[in-house]
Design an enzyme around this catalytic site. Structure first.
Site, PDB file in Angstrom:
ATOM      1  N   ARG A 138      32.127   0.726 -16.545  1.00  0.00           N
ATOM      2  CA  ARG A 138      31.195   1.488 -16.059  1.00  0.00           C
ATOM      3  C   ARG A 138      31.308   1.952 -14.850  1.00  0.00           C
ATOM      4  NH1 ARG A 138      24.815   0.298 -17.140  1.00  0.00           N
ATOM      5  NH2 ARG A 138      25.448  -1.031 -15.314  1.00  0.00           N
ATOM      6  N   ASP A 181      30.269 -11.042 -15.090  1.00  0.00           N
ATOM      7  CA  ASP A 181      30.180 -11.887 -14.098  1.00  0.00           C
ATOM      8  C   ASP A 181      29.961 -13.018 -14.511  1.00  0.00           C
ATOM      9  OD1 ASP A 181      31.390  -9.963 -12.527  1.00  0.00           O
ATOM     10  OD2 ASP A 181      29.500  -9.512 -11.451  1.00  0.00           O
ATOM     11  N   THR A 216      28.143   7.107 -11.707  1.00  0.00           N
ATOM     12  CA  THR A 216      27.643   7.990 -12.724  1.00  0.00           C
ATOM     13  C   THR A 216      27.113   7.211 -13.947  1.00  0.00           C
ATOM     14  OG1 THR A 216      29.896   7.750 -13.963  1.00  0.00           O
ATOM     15  CG2 THR A 216      29.535   9.469 -12.203  1.00  0.00           C
ATOM     16  N   ASP A 220      24.723  -9.387 -14.649  1.00  0.00           N
ATOM     17  CA  ASP A 220      25.917  -8.778 -15.076  1.00  0.00           C
ATOM     18  C   ASP A 220      26.720  -9.653 -16.019  1.00  0.00           C
ATOM     19  OD1 ASP A 220      28.244  -6.627 -13.672  1.00  0.00           O
ATOM     20  OD2 ASP A 220      29.036  -8.291 -15.159  1.00  0.00           O
TER      21      ASP A 220
HETATM   22  C1  PRP Z   1      28.804  -3.952 -18.936  1.00  0.00           C
HETATM   23  C2  PRP Z   1      28.572  -4.336 -20.620  1.00  0.00           C
HETATM   24  C3  PRP Z   1      28.676  -3.082 -21.195  1.00  0.00           C
HETATM   25  C4  PRP Z   1      28.359  -2.129 -20.502  1.00  0.00           C
HETATM   26  C5  PRP Z   1      26.803  -1.742 -20.931  1.00  0.00           C
HETATM   27  O1  PRP Z   1      30.123  -3.908 -18.899  1.00  0.00           O
HETATM   28  O2  PRP Z   1      29.356  -5.575 -20.946  1.00  0.00           O
HETATM   29  O3  PRP Z   1      30.084  -3.006 -21.530  1.00  0.00           O
HETATM   30  O4  PRP Z   1      28.438  -2.779 -19.284  1.00  0.00           O
HETATM   31  O5  PRP Z   1      26.494  -0.605 -20.070  1.00  0.00           O
HETATM   32  P1  PRP Z   1      26.072   0.656 -20.823  1.00  0.00           P
HETATM   33  O6  PRP Z   1      25.174   0.627 -21.993  1.00  0.00           O
HETATM   34  O7  PRP Z   1      25.415   1.449 -19.668  1.00  0.00           O
HETATM   35  O8  PRP Z   1      27.384   1.517 -21.019  1.00  0.00           O
HETATM   36  P2  PRP Z   1      30.858  -3.260 -17.480  1.00  0.00           P
HETATM   37  O9  PRP Z   1      31.064  -1.922 -17.622  1.00  0.00           O
HETATM   38  O10 PRP Z   1      29.920  -3.805 -16.374  1.00  0.00           O
HETATM   39  O11 PRP Z   1      32.190  -3.948 -17.418  1.00  0.00           O
HETATM   40  P3  PRP Z   1      32.720  -5.437 -17.426  1.00  0.00           P
HETATM   41  O12 PRP Z   1      32.276  -5.967 -18.879  1.00  0.00           O
HETATM   42  O13 PRP Z   1      34.218  -5.348 -17.155  1.00  0.00           O
HETATM   43  O14 PRP Z   1      31.888  -6.342 -16.400  1.00  0.00           O
HETATM   44  N1  URA Z   2      26.108  -4.442 -18.034  1.00  0.00           N
HETATM   45  C1  URA Z   2      25.381  -5.882 -17.488  1.00  0.00           C
HETATM   46  O1  URA Z   2      26.492  -6.601 -17.633  1.00  0.00           O
HETATM   47  N2  URA Z   2      24.307  -6.233 -17.127  1.00  0.00           N
HETATM   48  C2  URA Z   2      23.256  -5.258 -17.362  1.00  0.00           C
HETATM   49  O2  URA Z   2      22.183  -5.347 -17.203  1.00  0.00           O
HETATM   50  C3  URA Z   2      23.719  -3.865 -17.767  1.00  0.00           C
HETATM   51  C4  URA Z   2      24.903  -3.407 -18.036  1.00  0.00           C
END
Ligand code: PRP
Ligand code: URA
Length: 213
Positions: free
Chosen positions: A108, A207, A112, A204
């Site tokens: 993400r 994380d 944006t 997160d």
């Molecule tokens: C997080 C999560 C989803 C996304 C959800 O991933 O695991 O993939 O955000 O958010 P959305 O519904 O607003 O799209 P992130 O993009 O943080 O990546 P990561 O898993 O690598 O930390």
């Molecule tokens: N992605 C995450 O990991 N946590 C949230 O709360 C939203 C998006």
């Protein structure tokens, strides 16, 4: 939130119990990872109640032969959205150890909140299988919408999406963009904060699974 025919919110006491521990900021990475797997197994059990490809098999019991319906591992493809979806893979593999795994890498954009796709590798023949798309968090719904579209562009016709925690705005967005995809959410949280994080949520997910913060 509006009701959608293609959305199932489990609200199961056992799953909610595990999610309560998952949310706790004091829960260790190890326990967090184990809980994500356990919850995913319970979600898979529930979400495969319907619209799952089965084949007939003759089984000889000690008394007679009968026709049974079995789910072949190879009729299912597990598709995690990286990174956090990776934490759910073993939870499905416990039930279907030979199911193949496709990976969709999305990140993400912090400003944006829209996802950037950086990786996609799917098993051959996925278009004829049940694709179980997994990601613990459904926030704005952008990642899920794009991942589902990617699977459709590859020819997938039978897609189920499973998220542990959903935000109402994101669930509505995915439900409306993809009415032919069944969305399974364990629990629905209140809303998103200004950074697109689910409240109360669990922080997160990537994380916490991988110890990157
Ligand atoms: C997080 C999560 C989803 C996304 C959800 O991933 O695991 O993939 O955000 O958010 P959305 O519904 O607003 O799209 P992130 O993009 O943080 O990546 P990561 O898993 O690598 O930390
Ligand atoms: N992605 C995450 O990991 N946590 C949230 O709360 C939203 C998006």
């Amino acid at each position: 939130m509006k009701q959608y025919d293609n959305v199932v919110v489990f609200n199961h006491p056992l799953i909610n119990h595990k999610i309560a521990i998952l949310r706790d900021e004091k829960t260790s990475m190890k326990e967090f990872r184990e809980l994500v797997e356990e919850i995913t197994t319970l979600m898979t059990y529930e979400s495969l109640k319907e619209n799952v490809p089965t084949v007939e098999k003759q089984v000889k019991t000690p008394l007679e032969t009968c026709t049974q319906h079995i789910v072949e591992d190879d009729s299912i493809v597990i598709v995690p959205i990286l990174r956090a979806g990776l934490g759910m893979v073993n939870g499905v593999h416990v039930l279907f150890p030979l199911a193949k795994v496709g990976h969709i890498g999305m990140y993400r954009n912090e400003e944006t909140l829209e996802p950037d796709t950086y990786y996609c590798k799917l098993p051959q023949g996925i278009e004829n299988k049940l694709a179980i798309l997994i990601d613990p968090m459904l926030a704005t719904g952008g990642s899920a919408c794009d991942a589902i579209q990617l699977l459709k562009d590859k020819g997938c016709k039978n897609i189920k999406f499973m998220a542990i925690i959903g935000a109402p705005e994101g669930v509505s967005r995915v439900a409306e963009a993809h009415p032919d995809v069944k969305i399974y959410v364990s629990t629905m949280d209140r809303c998103l904060n200004e950074h697109g994080y689910i409240l109360p949520g669990l922080g997160d997910a990537g994380d916490r699974l991988f110890g990157t913060k």
